[in-house]
Design a protein around this motif. Sequence first.
Motif, PDB file in Angstrom:
ATOM      1  N   PRO A 156       0.835  -1.200   0.000  1.00  0.00           N
ATOM      2  CA  PRO A 156       0.000   0.000   0.000  1.00  0.00           C
ATOM      3  C   PRO A 156       0.871   1.252   0.000  1.00  0.00           C
ATOM      4  O   PRO A 156       1.974   1.235   0.548  1.00  0.00           O
ATOM      5  CB  PRO A 156      -0.791  -0.117   1.308  1.00  0.00           C
ATOM      6  CG  PRO A 156      -0.025  -1.055   2.172  1.00  0.00           C
ATOM      7  CD  PRO A 156       0.796  -1.933   1.273  1.00  0.00           C
ATOM      8  N   ASN A 157       0.385   2.292  -0.630  1.00  0.00           N
ATOM      9  CA  ASN A 157       1.121   3.550  -0.719  1.00  0.00           C
ATOM     10  C   ASN A 157       0.367   4.648  -0.002  1.00  0.00           C
ATOM     11  O   ASN A 157      -0.855   4.620   0.056  1.00  0.00           O
ATOM     12  CB  ASN A 157       1.248   3.959  -2.190  1.00  0.00           C
ATOM     13  CG  ASN A 157       2.643   3.761  -2.704  1.00  0.00           C
ATOM     14  OD1 ASN A 157       3.592   4.226  -2.089  1.00  0.00           O
ATOM     15  ND2 ASN A 157       2.766   3.075  -3.813  1.00  0.00           N
ATOM     16  N   PHE A 158       1.100   5.631   0.487  1.00  0.00           N
ATOM     17  CA  PHE A 158       0.438   6.819   1.022  1.00  0.00           C
ATOM     18  C   PHE A 158      -0.014   7.667  -0.162  1.00  0.00           C
ATOM     19  O   PHE A 158       0.775   7.927  -1.073  1.00  0.00           O
ATOM     20  CB  PHE A 158       1.414   7.642   1.847  1.00  0.00           C
ATOM     21  CG  PHE A 158       1.849   6.978   3.125  1.00  0.00           C
ATOM     22  CD1 PHE A 158       1.048   7.053   4.261  1.00  0.00           C
ATOM     23  CD2 PHE A 158       3.056   6.297   3.206  1.00  0.00           C
ATOM     24  CE1 PHE A 158       1.456   6.455   5.456  1.00  0.00           C
ATOM     25  CE2 PHE A 158       3.460   5.694   4.387  1.00  0.00           C
ATOM     26  CZ  PHE A 158       2.664   5.770   5.514  1.00  0.00           C
ATOM     27  N   THR A 159      -1.260   8.087  -0.145  1.00  0.00           N
ATOM     28  CA  THR A 159      -1.669   9.044  -1.178  1.00  0.00           C
ATOM     29  C   THR A 159      -2.462  10.183  -0.553  1.00  0.00           C
ATOM     30  O   THR A 159      -3.224   9.990   0.390  1.00  0.00           O
ATOM     31  CB  THR A 159      -2.421   8.358  -2.356  1.00  0.00           C
ATOM     32  OG1 THR A 159      -2.990   9.379  -3.183  1.00  0.00           O
ATOM     33  CG2 THR A 159      -3.493   7.410  -1.917  1.00  0.00           C
ATOM     34  N   ILE A 160      -2.221  11.352  -1.087  1.00  0.00           N
ATOM     35  CA  ILE A 160      -2.792  12.601  -0.567  1.00  0.00           C
ATOM     36  C   ILE A 160      -3.788  13.098  -1.621  1.00  0.00           C
ATOM     37  O   ILE A 160      -3.501  13.020  -2.817  1.00  0.00           O
ATOM     38  CB  ILE A 160      -1.676  13.680  -0.409  1.00  0.00           C
ATOM     39  CG1 ILE A 160      -0.449  13.097   0.314  1.00  0.00           C
ATOM     40  CG2 ILE A 160      -2.195  14.946   0.257  1.00  0.00           C
ATOM     41  CD1 ILE A 160      -0.708  12.519   1.670  1.00  0.00           C
ATOM     42  N   PRO A 161      -4.931  13.621  -1.209  1.00  0.00           N
ATOM     43  CA  PRO A 161      -5.865  14.109  -2.239  1.00  0.00           C
ATOM     44  C   PRO A 161      -5.269  15.257  -3.047  1.00  0.00           C
ATOM     45  O   PRO A 161      -4.590  16.122  -2.500  1.00  0.00           O
ATOM     46  CB  PRO A 161      -7.081  14.590  -1.436  1.00  0.00           C
ATOM     47  CG  PRO A 161      -6.673  14.612  -0.008  1.00  0.00           C
ATOM     48  CD  PRO A 161      -5.431  13.802   0.153  1.00  0.00           C
ATOM     49  N   ALA A 162      -5.519  15.217  -4.343  1.00  0.00           N
ATOM     50  CA  ALA A 162      -5.032  16.302  -5.210  1.00  0.00           C
ATOM     51  C   ALA A 162      -6.014  17.478  -5.178  1.00  0.00           C
ATOM     52  O   ALA A 162      -5.628  18.621  -5.389  1.00  0.00           O
ATOM     53  CB  ALA A 162      -4.885  15.791  -6.637  1.00  0.00           C
TER      54      ALA A 162
END
Length: 548
Positions: A224-230
């Motif tokens: 799993p990767n960290f993702t931030i809302p664009a």
Amino acid sequence: MAEASIAPVTASGPAPETGASFDAVVIGAGFSGMYMLHRLRGLGLTARVYEAGDGVGGTWYWNRYPGARCDVESVEYCYSFSEELRQEWDWTERYPSQPEILRYAEHVADRFDLRRDMRFRTRVTRAAYDEAASRWRVETDRGDRVTGRFLITAVGCLSDARVPGIPGAGSFRGDSHHTGRWPHEEVDLAGRRVAVIGTGSSGIQIIPVLAERAAQVTVFQRTPNFTIPAWNRPLDPGYARWVKDNHAEIRRSMRDSLFGIAAPFNTGSALAASEQERLAELEARWAHGGPGFLGAFGDTAVDPRANELVAEFVREKIRQTVEDPRVAELLSPRDHPIGTKRPCFDTDYYATFNRPNVRLVDVRTTPIEEITQTGLRTAEATYEVDTIVYATGYDALTGPLLAIDITGRGGTALREKWAAGPRTYLGLMTAGFPNLFTITGPGSPSVLSNMFVSIEQHVDWIAGCLRHLAGTGATVIEADPGAEDAWTRHVGEVAAQTLFPRADSWYLGANIPGKPRVFLPYPGGVGAYRVICDEVAAKGYEGFVLSP
Ligand code: NA7
């Protein structure tokens, strides 16, 4: 399981050219090759650009998958060298989509009449340095045989697309597509059952779009990767105008920054802040979205305890968004510090897993064992699908360079020289390979930056160097082995001061079986790096050997 590189088709194209000689041969017509050609012309030099694709744009020519979008803001993800170009081009969204970036590339090619020196559908296969003539002999897959005094690689950092060698992959009867080699024509997904392998930036962008178009999406996740809302949205025309009006100042701040973007990066400590202050800062940056989130605190990149506070904030967001706690936990990264793998920026990624037509398969605990004629089989279950999407990444930075058979002095192969990892001076040249420049090569900030800032810096530096050579009567420039050793050591030392080495990332080559584990880009920041490069030039190209 052998990894496979996916070579694009170069079936038909222009007639080969033999015997021609140029001042420079440039490999690649992405944004670096395009600007390099423009600058070479400005110096009065002749150039030939070879490009495997059937048009300009590089990454943005190939990456046509649904949802493909840049995660640097559009007003910052563009050239700065031409005032007219800057004024006449208007972006439409906060983060530019692939089609819009490709239109921009095509506009630049038209505006500066670049195509007449380019050969498309033509892949450079071999480049050998002829010591007696002090020239590069270049060969292509179409039979071109030309020479150039300078050889300049503009091959991109993430252009060597990779599919894992999963047994049985060739027997699959449905469609298979790598995100970085997506077909030019529309891929019909309506009513289809789609498997996605990979959850890096590409997987995270394509999955929410597939979920809306396909009947069912099964995501095979290894890490799993960290993702931030664009929080992408139409670009506010007032803001766009303001950026144009304040261009010089904004560009200066980007060039002096760590990552080549204008978002403010705090130097304050996450550990020193009170919980209330910390959460307020992280909430504000989450609400703003995009890469600026990782600039909330100065110690996130170097202190594991500070990093864990930021990582846990994101995990809490995942738990708040994803309804099934088991799925939320599976999506929560725990094996690497936040920011040590390429950070991702998304549109509705976590919420997509609440949809009834989306399921998540953890292939860390139950690996994919086989691809069958009709789907995938893991250690636990079989999944019948119509389409497989490989979002499985690239052989980063060195892959595209080593895919070409490059030989330098004494017939030494670059593959041989870099067998234990790339060795460069400033990421610009490598000893034993005179007059070979590598735009955004390993050992330069490259993928850790807004590529436009790094591309323009490298191309400007190379153009300045060529002007200097002409002015001094030198015809050959080469990195000094001692300077190269010191730089290569320095890149490793700076990386060791950060948390980067704690992740099995493509920054370290960890995604490619057998690739040496060496930190590939320079992590000291584009601002500091520019100062170093400028000082080297100001001192008469210190660390390089110039000869007549
Ligand atoms: P990435 O970031 O390299 O992501 C590739 C993904 O594919 C990643 O999640 C990998 O898992 C996964 N992967 C690779 N091989 C396998 C196998 N055999 N089984 C399961 N999963 C696998 O590539 P992207 O295209 O997403 O992004 C590349 C860059 O392009 C991006 O960062 C931007 O700069 C633009 P892993 O993490 O290795 O366990």
